[in-house]
Write an enzyme that holds these catalytic residues in place. Structure first.
Site, PDB file in Angstrom:
ATOM      1  N   GLN A  13       0.761  -1.230  -0.018  1.00  0.00           N
ATOM      2  CA  GLN A  13       0.019  -0.121   0.005  1.00  0.00           C
ATOM      3  C   GLN A  13       0.678   1.272   0.044  1.00  0.00           C
ATOM      4  OE1 GLN A  13      -1.314   0.791   4.288  1.00  0.00           O
ATOM      5  NE2 GLN A  13      -1.700  -1.289   4.133  1.00  0.00           N
TER       6      GLN A  13
ATOM      7  N   HIS B   9      -0.009   5.773   0.767  1.00  0.00           N
ATOM      8  CA  HIS B   9      -1.029   6.650   1.414  1.00  0.00           C
ATOM      9  C   HIS B   9      -0.888   7.913   0.698  1.00  0.00           C
ATOM     10  CE1 HIS B   9      -1.708   3.805   4.336  1.00  0.00           C
ATOM     11  NE2 HIS B   9      -0.554   3.839   4.830  1.00  0.00           N
TER      12      HIS B   9
ATOM     13  N   GLU C  79       2.590   7.866   8.747  1.00  0.00           N
ATOM     14  CA  GLU C  79       2.795   7.036   9.876  1.00  0.00           C
ATOM     15  C   GLU C  79       4.127   6.759  10.437  1.00  0.00           C
ATOM     16  OE1 GLU C  79      -0.339   3.852   7.738  1.00  0.00           O
ATOM     17  OE2 GLU C  79       1.664   3.435   7.424  1.00  0.00           O
TER      18      GLU C  79
ATOM     19  N   HIS D 262       4.762   0.418   0.842  1.00  0.00           N
ATOM     20  CA  HIS D 262       5.079  -0.241   2.258  1.00  0.00           C
ATOM     21  C   HIS D 262       4.100  -1.271   2.648  1.00  0.00           C
ATOM     22  CE1 HIS D 262       2.246   2.669   3.664  1.00  0.00           C
ATOM     23  NE2 HIS D 262       2.128   1.791   4.763  1.00  0.00           N
TER      24      HIS D 262
ATOM     25  N   ARG E 271      -4.100   0.367  -2.476  1.00  0.00           N
ATOM     26  CA  ARG E 271      -3.887  -0.722  -2.454  1.00  0.00           C
ATOM     27  C   ARG E 271      -3.287  -1.416  -3.611  1.00  0.00           C
ATOM     28  NH1 ARG E 271      -8.488  -0.970   0.425  1.00  0.00           N
ATOM     29  NH2 ARG E 271      -8.030  -0.436   2.549  1.00  0.00           N
TER      30      ARG E 271
HETATM   31 ZN   LIG Z   1       0.152   2.181   5.766  1.00  0.00          ZN
END
Ligand SMILES: [Zn+2]
Length: 390
Positions: free
Chosen positions: A97, A99, A134, A253, A272
């Protein structure tokens, strides 16, 4: 009132561990379903409940009284809790995935609203308008893939297995054309993908190289998916308990195995590329990936020791600030400039803010409003502290 105990919802995604949270925090799992993520925050999809007199969803509590957030946070991030804090327990690999950054998230969210795609639709990509960098802090040994390897490493891994078509594609595309290579790989016709995966697996089964062993493992969970080749393209990193790493929005990642705390900008936007039964959208994924190589050593965050038993892991974004507090019998006061969530990892603490206090044991959490101004920690153990930059 400025401090509240939280009740936090569990997400039962199929990659979750049935027992990790039970073993680490003594939580119950009567249904036996996977306990993948525990969400602590005010994301409207699954807000924590603040235990006031009656439980109140944390997003409603914050909506009602902006002063909970603190002035700096309001000015910077608007009228919402800027971060989402989680416990993540992976027994199986998650999807490969990326973001979106802020502009991509806003554009994608508005576009899907315009198309009339319901927020909870299976094929919805953008569930909110926020970016999602993240930070991950390992509680157990934790394996993940984070960012592209160097092209030389990729070539070395392809050559080992005699995957000439990939070696040629890399050479033909040349340096600096990572995007073209990844698009080529993901865009192969189904039968070419099948041949490539079959050839890769027959080598993987004989190899003791960690990247190739990871290919084998991914194929056990998602047989035949072209994304089982991801460990050949991406850094496979291992964190020991207490180590942390950062993932920029736009980093390709996934998490492979282990239990960790995770803090991110308050968002649930995931694009994804495979290794999942959830919605996969490769063209949209390709729009969000930053095609740069990353040295594995650069993904780790350096711990910075502060006063009062606190260790900070500083990331390049403002939306969240993560630290760990090794608590002693009694602490000096911690200053509160923006709303915080404290999560008890080990031991037993009493958090005191003014007249009120909350007792924490492993697995439990509390919300501290910016109106508290300061709090003290009493009791021995380890707390994780989540807030945003003031
Ligand atoms: Zn993630």
């Amino acid at each position: 009132m400025a401090i509240f105990r939280l009740e936090n919802p569990v997400q039962h995604y199929d990659w979750g561990s049935q027992n990790a949270m039970c073993e680490l925090f003594g939580m119950a799992n009567e249904s036996g379903r996977p306990m993948a993520e525990l969400w602590m925050g005010a994301h409207p999809k699954a807000p924590s409940m603040a235990l006031v007199d009656d439980p109140v969803p944390l997003n409603a509590l914050v909506d009602d009284q902006a002063a909970h957030l603190g002035r700096g946070s309001l000015e910077k991030f608007g009228h919402r809790l800027p971060f989402l804090f989680k416990v993540l327990a992976a027994a199986k690999p998650l999807s490969i995935q990326s973001h979106p950054n802020k502009q991509q998230a806003l554009a994608g969210f508005v576009h899907e609203n315009h198309l009339g795609v319901p927020l909870d639709a299976f094929h919805r990509n953008y569930r909110d308008d926020n970016h999602k960098p993240e930070l991950l802090y390992a509680l157990t040994p934790f394996r993940a893939m984070n960012g592209f390897r160097s092209l030389d490493e990729m070539r070395f891994l392809f050559e080992m297995a005699g995957l000439e078509s990939l070696v040629e594609a890399l050479c033909w595309l040349g340096e600096g054309k990572l995007r073209a290579f990844y698009e080529h790989l993901m865009g192969l016709k189904e039968e070419k993908k099948d041949c490539l995966v079959a050839a890769a697996l027959s080598f993987a089964e004989t190899s003791d190289h960690p990247a190739w062993q990871e290919v084998c493992r991914l194929n056990q969970f998602y047989p035949g998916d072209i994304a089982v080749l991801s460990p050949l393209l991406l850094n496979v990193v291992e964190l020991t308990p207490g180590q942390a790493m950062f993932l920029r929005a736009g980093t390709l990642h996934t998490y492979l195995e282990g239990t960790a705390l995770e803090i991110m900008a308050c968002s649930d936007n995931v694009l994804r590329g495979g290794l999942t039964s959830k919605h996969v959208d490769v063209p949209e994924l390709l729009k969000t990936i930053e095609f740069v190589t990353v040295a594995p050593a650069d993904v780790y965050l350096k711990p910075e020791r502060e006063e009062n038993g606190e260790t900070r892991f500083v990331s390049p974004v403002d939306d969240f600030l993560f630290s760990v507090i090794q608590s002693e019998q009694a602490s000096e006061p911690f200053q509160v400039k923006a709303a915080e969530i404290l999560f008890c990892v080990e031991g037993h603490q009493c958090i005191r803010a003014g007249e009120r206090s909350v007792e924490l044991t492993p697995g439990s959490a509390c919300f501290i409003s910016a109106m508290a101004e300061s709090y003290r920690v009493e009791g021995v153990g380890r707390l994780a502290r989540a807030t945003s930059t003031p």
